[in-house]
Scaffold this motif. Sequence first.
Motif, PDB file in Angstrom:
ATOM      1  N   SER A 100     -14.006  19.041 -35.753  1.00 45.68           N
ATOM      2  CA  SER A 100     -14.291  19.055 -34.532  1.00 45.68           C
ATOM      3  C   SER A 100     -14.453  17.596 -33.832  1.00 45.68           C
ATOM      4  O   SER A 100     -14.673  16.526 -33.860  1.00 45.68           O
ATOM      5  CB  SER A 100     -15.685  19.787 -34.112  1.00 45.68           C
ATOM      6  OG  SER A 100     -16.872  18.884 -34.395  1.00 45.68           O
ATOM      7  N   ALA A 101     -14.916  16.942 -32.380  1.00 49.21           N
ATOM      8  CA  ALA A 101     -14.726  16.374 -32.253  1.00 49.21           C
ATOM      9  C   ALA A 101     -17.076  15.966 -32.396  1.00 49.21           C
ATOM     10  O   ALA A 101     -17.523  16.587 -32.012  1.00 49.21           O
ATOM     11  CB  ALA A 101     -14.986  15.330 -30.382  1.00 49.21           C
ATOM     12  N   ASP A 102     -16.737  13.854 -32.419  1.00 51.04           N
ATOM     13  CA  ASP A 102     -18.657  13.427 -32.578  1.00 51.04           C
ATOM     14  C   ASP A 102     -18.946  12.623 -31.410  1.00 51.04           C
ATOM     15  O   ASP A 102     -18.318  12.083 -31.011  1.00 51.04           O
ATOM     16  CB  ASP A 102     -18.726  13.291 -34.092  1.00 51.04           C
ATOM     17  CG  ASP A 102     -19.672  12.749 -34.137  1.00 51.04           C
ATOM     18  OD1 ASP A 102     -20.804  13.320 -33.357  1.00 51.04           O
ATOM     19  OD2 ASP A 102     -20.109  11.838 -34.842  1.00 51.04           O
ATOM     20  N   CYS A 104     -20.250  16.598 -30.243  1.00 55.72           N
ATOM     21  CA  CYS A 104     -20.480  17.753 -29.547  1.00 55.72           C
ATOM     22  C   CYS A 104     -20.761  19.703 -30.375  1.00 55.72           C
ATOM     23  O   CYS A 104     -22.217  18.551 -30.292  1.00 55.72           O
ATOM     24  CB  CYS A 104     -18.638  18.155 -30.122  1.00 55.72           C
ATOM     25  SG  CYS A 104     -19.364  19.358 -31.851  1.00 55.72           S
ATOM     26  N   TYR A 105     -20.783  19.743 -29.139  1.00 59.40           N
ATOM     27  CA  TYR A 105     -22.343  21.029 -29.492  1.00 59.40           C
ATOM     28  C   TYR A 105     -21.825  21.700 -30.947  1.00 59.40           C
ATOM     29  O   TYR A 105     -20.831  21.945 -31.014  1.00 59.40           O
ATOM     30  CB  TYR A 105     -21.959  22.289 -28.310  1.00 59.40           C
ATOM     31  CG  TYR A 105     -23.039  22.972 -28.179  1.00 59.40           C
ATOM     32  CD1 TYR A 105     -23.984  22.954 -27.975  1.00 59.40           C
ATOM     33  CD2 TYR A 105     -23.012  24.207 -28.495  1.00 59.40           C
ATOM     34  CE1 TYR A 105     -25.525  23.801 -27.962  1.00 59.40           C
ATOM     35  CE2 TYR A 105     -23.245  25.259 -28.846  1.00 59.40           C
ATOM     36  CZ  TYR A 105     -25.005  24.967 -28.328  1.00 59.40           C
ATOM     37  OH  TYR A 105     -26.218  26.133 -28.520  1.00 59.40           O
ATOM     38  N   CYS A 124     -15.023  11.336 -30.429  1.00 56.16           N
ATOM     39  CA  CYS A 124     -14.749  11.175 -28.525  1.00 56.16           C
ATOM     40  C   CYS A 124     -13.814   9.874 -28.469  1.00 56.16           C
ATOM     41  O   CYS A 124     -14.156   8.987 -28.676  1.00 56.16           O
ATOM     42  CB  CYS A 124     -15.894  11.147 -27.510  1.00 56.16           C
ATOM     43  SG  CYS A 124     -16.104  12.927 -28.201  1.00 56.16           S
ATOM     44  N   HIS A 130     -11.523  14.432 -26.002  1.00 60.00           N
ATOM     45  CA  HIS A 130     -11.199  14.494 -27.143  1.00 60.00           C
ATOM     46  C   HIS A 130     -10.413  13.668 -27.389  1.00 60.00           C
ATOM     47  O   HIS A 130      -9.436  14.008 -26.536  1.00 60.00           O
ATOM     48  CB  HIS A 130     -11.111  16.072 -27.578  1.00 60.00           C
ATOM     49  CG  HIS A 130     -12.117  16.867 -27.832  1.00 60.00           C
ATOM     50  ND1 HIS A 130     -13.537  17.732 -26.378  1.00 60.00           N
ATOM     51  CD2 HIS A 130     -13.308  17.761 -28.593  1.00 60.00           C
ATOM     52  CE1 HIS A 130     -13.914  18.362 -26.962  1.00 60.00           C
ATOM     53  NE2 HIS A 130     -13.513  18.413 -28.019  1.00 60.00           N
ATOM     54  N   ILE A 148     -13.191  23.157 -30.598  1.00 58.41           N
ATOM     55  CA  ILE A 148     -13.166  21.634 -28.823  1.00 58.41           C
ATOM     56  C   ILE A 148     -14.232  22.766 -28.083  1.00 58.41           C
ATOM     57  O   ILE A 148     -14.335  23.682 -28.057  1.00 58.41           O
ATOM     58  CB  ILE A 148     -12.384  21.953 -28.588  1.00 58.41           C
ATOM     59  CG1 ILE A 148     -11.204  21.262 -29.644  1.00 58.41           C
ATOM     60  CG2 ILE A 148     -11.626  21.524 -26.953  1.00 58.41           C
ATOM     61  CD1 ILE A 148      -9.781  20.579 -29.054  1.00 58.41           C
ATOM     62  N   CYS A 149     -15.581  22.098 -27.743  1.00 56.63           N
ATOM     63  CA  CYS A 149     -15.913  21.554 -26.878  1.00 56.63           C
ATOM     64  C   CYS A 149     -15.475  21.370 -25.282  1.00 56.63           C
ATOM     65  O   CYS A 149     -15.972  19.908 -24.682  1.00 56.63           O
ATOM     66  CB  CYS A 149     -17.766  21.985 -26.927  1.00 56.63           C
ATOM     67  SG  CYS A 149     -18.631  22.045 -26.171  1.00 56.63           S
ATOM     68  N   ASN A 150     -15.379  22.101 -24.715  1.00 56.14           N
ATOM     69  CA  ASN A 150     -14.876  21.716 -23.077  1.00 56.14           C
ATOM     70  C   ASN A 150     -15.105  22.972 -21.632  1.00 56.14           C
ATOM     71  O   ASN A 150     -14.857  24.293 -21.652  1.00 56.14           O
ATOM     72  CB  ASN A 150     -13.740  21.620 -23.098  1.00 56.14           C
ATOM     73  CG  ASN A 150     -12.683  20.682 -21.958  1.00 56.14           C
ATOM     74  OD1 ASN A 150     -13.353  20.171 -21.799  1.00 56.14           O
ATOM     75  ND2 ASN A 150     -11.494  21.182 -21.401  1.00 56.14           N
ATOM     76  N   ASN A 152     -17.413  19.313 -22.381  1.00 57.57           N
ATOM     77  CA  ASN A 152     -18.573  19.461 -23.931  1.00 57.57           C
ATOM     78  C   ASN A 152     -20.217  18.833 -23.923  1.00 57.57           C
ATOM     79  O   ASN A 152     -20.308  18.966 -22.669  1.00 57.57           O
ATOM     80  CB  ASN A 152     -18.037  17.347 -24.703  1.00 57.57           C
ATOM     81  CG  ASN A 152     -17.791  17.664 -25.636  1.00 57.57           C
ATOM     82  OD1 ASN A 152     -19.123  18.723 -26.218  1.00 57.57           O
ATOM     83  ND2 ASN A 152     -17.471  16.538 -27.028  1.00 57.57           N
TER      84      ASN A 152
END
Length: 350
Positions: A100-102, A104-105, A124, A130, A148-150, A152
């Motif tokens: 995942s991104a950092d 993120c949720y 990110c 992302h 992926i939280c979009n 974010n």
Amino acid sequence: PLMREHFISNPPDVTKLKARLNANENPYGPPASAKQAVVDSVSLGNRYAWKELSDLIGKIVKKEGPGITPNHIMMGPGSSDLLEKVALVEFMNGKGNIVSADPCYMSLVNVAKTVGAKWKAVPCKSDWSHDLAAMEAAIDADTKLVYICNPNNPTGSITAGKELLDFCSRVSEKVPIFVDEAYLELAEGSDTQSMVSLLAQNKNVIVARTFSKIMGMAGLRVGYIAALPAYLNKIQNITRGGMGISYTSVLAASASIEDMEFQATTKKLNTEAKAYLYANLDKMNYKYIPSYTNFVIFPITMDGKDFLAKMYSKGIGIRTFDIQKKTWCRVSMGTMDEMKIFVKALEELS
Ligand code: PLP
């Protein structure tokens, strides 16, 4: 991890705050239509809501569009429930990793880590979108899920829909991709696009949505994921979906999803609150990240814990984070009155 949230040991009772801007809730909800549905449903509480749940799924299928059937939908008491269930089922044998991104949720990632998954955090990009190329490069033979939280959270930033569609379409051939679209209905602009259309092309994506944000039902607890029926079978063999939602909440959701006027009003007032906040942050020289959600994050120079405590002492709830070596304040969009209270407090602290 590059993100860390600040907490104080004696936070105030949030229900007594003058401005509740800490949890990205909808200050206008629940819609009147949902409140009426709640009242009407009280005496039905001795029954299971199977029929009404199936009616609600029918409305969701209609909203999600071509190619989506009831077998593509798994319901839960809020999308949190489904983020957690997917993490538990994917990682219950304690093996594998999640990309995942950092920042993120962190809800899904935290559950995955707790049951033994390794977290592969990908920073990110400088515009807080992302880094899809780096995320793809981070996938290895042990990767079981990409999250992926979009838009974010906590950044409010967007990853362009076209690029994300391309990424999901290609990469989901290797590994399932979970796309959390909790705030997508509040997003505006040509870059905003749901990944749900990929399901009609048989792509292995899982799209999460919630009634907590644009529908104003955070406390009534309804959410869902849309995914391939085979994927949902894997999850639902182990843990059931809709059984966690009360009769009351099912009927409230069924009213809210058809209340287009309430959703449009929420979006309009959210945009107005953001414009007011942006203008005042500009005036005070705070450099915020442009937001596609109902919250805005910006760097502050004060210590995060002190800032949180000072805002609380003025009756205002916000959140503070350390992200990429800066301290940030995340403020949710409240009513215009609440935004004025926040702006005045920020002026006093600056
Ligand atoms: N996903 C994101 C990105 C969120 O910010 C939140 C809540 O703030 C959730 C999921 C969970 O919301 P809920 O469980 O209320 O659907």
